[in-house]
Design an enzyme around this catalytic site. Structure first.
Site, PDB file in Angstrom:
ATOM      1  N   SER A   1       2.631   3.849   2.044  1.00  0.00           N
ATOM      2  CA  SER A   1       1.581   2.826   2.057  1.00  0.00           C
ATOM      3  C   SER A   1       0.983   2.581   3.438  1.00  0.00           C
ATOM      4  O   SER A   1      -0.182   2.198   3.531  1.00  0.00           O
ATOM      5  CB  SER A   1       2.121   1.512   1.495  1.00  0.00           C
TER       6      SER A   1
ATOM      7  N   LYS B   1      -4.305  -1.996  -7.055  1.00  0.00           N
ATOM      8  CA  LYS B   1      -4.899  -1.152  -6.012  1.00  0.00           C
ATOM      9  C   LYS B   1      -6.024  -0.327  -6.654  1.00  0.00           C
ATOM     10  O   LYS B   1      -7.084  -0.867  -6.927  1.00  0.00           O
ATOM     11  CB  LYS B   1      -3.800  -0.328  -5.351  1.00  0.00           C
TER      12      LYS B   1
ATOM     13  N   HIS C   1       0.000   4.092  -4.378  1.00  0.00           N
ATOM     14  CA  HIS C   1      -1.210   4.528  -3.670  1.00  0.00           C
ATOM     15  C   HIS C   1      -1.664   5.931  -4.067  1.00  0.00           C
ATOM     16  O   HIS C   1      -2.619   6.453  -3.489  1.00  0.00           O
ATOM     17  CB  HIS C   1      -0.983   4.451  -2.162  1.00  0.00           C
TER      18      HIS C   1
END
Ligand SMILES: Cc1ncc(COP(=O)(O)O)c(C=O)c1O
Length: 392
Positions: free
Chosen positions: A174, A234, A202
């Site tokens: 991250s 995200k 991610h």
């Protein structure tokens, strides 16, 4: 309370004080922050879906159909057909028999690790894993061993002979943006009889066909990585998280994961919004292509400027500057030009590796990148921060 004031003074003096900014509207490349329109390179809304009109419309329809609050935990009366449909769609997306929704990624990792490992077990984690994976191991009361970053050889040496239960890693790290060596980790974990958990917070949405993430990108199947964690706040632009895996894994988690059992289910309308954003993320591969074009352009420009790039193929492109003071100073200089890039400092990253965490979104334009590179080109080297106002 006197001790608390002294501790706050110490943090200020060490350039480690954190403060929040006030966002005055939706997330996006040009948010209003503390009353001022900025060009931002610091959100995880990689695909630009957090403010997508179809996702907003799905949220509204969800609220009309289900109300706002879920009213209870999933195991009481909080599990709605919206949650259930999203779980089925996430299982299909990840190519696994089942998926289980959690309120956040942090809670997912606490719940999953502490449900699967306990006193007397051994859990192995990458040194640079996200805090939630490390905290999950601490909460489980298993013994936690941390291997060298992205180093399957280091893991193999630590595993030698000992009865390991679980190996856990970020898929895309991250704060660094690099990828875990998943094929090597999977081989090493399998040889030791340990389960491999990959948190692809991610990677999902960004990498692989239809955004299926790091595992798809590296050609790994569910047998090699039996436990896959993903987050929804995200790339998918909403909120929440999930774990995907076998029928038995999900049923055990429903029985045992305390951060699943003892908390109110998230609003069903969020699940409806996520169903829509998942459809868009899968279908619109131009968003991933656009990200890759932005990444190429940034890396070429930053290399020309001699900036301290890391080895990252993802929209997380950190510039490691060293001290917290230097990172703050650069972040503040960019801010003065209307550009927002977070300074990330210890303990979020190791001492001496404070950085500007630059991130891109498919909603950024080429001219945004030009502005960023121009501002980076004008940064002075080796300048201490004169203030402690900042960010993460
Ligand atoms: C790798 C990783 N896992 C988990 C999380 C936590 O997810 P959430 O923000 O949904 O709690 C994050 C970031 O926040 C992350 O970067």
């Amino acid at each position: 309370m006197k001790d608390l004031a002294a501790e706050l003074d110490r943090l200020r003096g060490a350039h480690l004080y954190r403060s929040r900014r006030l966002l005055g509207g939706p997330q996006g490349p040009r948010p209003v922050v503390d009353g001022r329109r900025m060009l931002a390179f610091c959100s995880n809304d990689y695909l630009g879906l957090a403010n997508h009109p179809d996702v907003i419309a799905a949220l509204k329809r969800g609220a009309d159909a289900y109300g706002v609050g879920s009213g209870a935990a999933h195991l009481v009366t909080g599990h709605s057909s919206a949650h259930h449909a999203l779980e089925e769609e996430l299982a299909d997306f990840t190519g696994r028999p089942r998926a289980l929704l959690f309120s956040t990624g942090y809670m997912t990792n606490l719940g999953v690790i502490s449900a699967l490992a306990g006193r007397g077990d051994l859990v192995f984690e990458d040194r640079l894993n996200h805090a939630s994976l490390l905290d999950g191991a601490l909460l489980s009361r298993a013994r936690l061993r941390r291997y060298a970053h992205a180093d399957a050889g280091s893991l193999a040496r630590m595993l030698g002979g000992e009865g390991a239960r679980l190996v856990a890693t970020d898929g895309v790290f991250s704060m660094d943006g690099d990828l875990a060596p998943l094929p090597d980790l999977a081989r090493t974990a399998t040889r030791a009889g340990a389960w491999l958990l990959v948190d692809d917070a991610h990677g999902l949405g960004v990498l692989g066909a239809q955004g299926r993430g790091s595992l798809d990108h590296m050609g790994l199947d569910p047998e090699q990585v039996p436990i896959l964690v993903g987050t929804l706040g995200k790339s998918f632009g909403t909120s929440g998280a999930f774990v995907a895996g076998s029928e038995e894994l999900i049923e055990i988690l429903i029985q045992r994961a305390r951060s699943y059992i003892y908390t109110t289910a998230p609003p069903p309308a969020i699940a409806e919004a996520t169903r829509e954003s998942l459809r868009i993320a899968r279908r619109e591969s131009w968003r991933r292509e656009r990200l890759q074009a932005l990444i190429r352009r940034f890396r070429a420009g930053a290399t020309q400027l001699g900036l301290p790039l890391m080895d990252s193929p993802t929209p997380i492109q950190p510039l490691v500057v060293g001290t917290a003071a230097q990172a703050l100073s650069w972040s503040r200089r960019l801010e003065a030009r209307g550009i927002l890039v977070s300074a990330i400092r210890p303990p979020t990253v190791p001492q001496g590796s404070a950085r500007l965490r630059v991130t891109f979104s498919a909603a950024h334009e080429e001219t945004d990148m030009d502005r960023l590179l121009e501002a980076l080109a004008d940064l002075p080297q080796d300048e201490p921060a004169s203030s402690t106002v900042a960010v993460t």
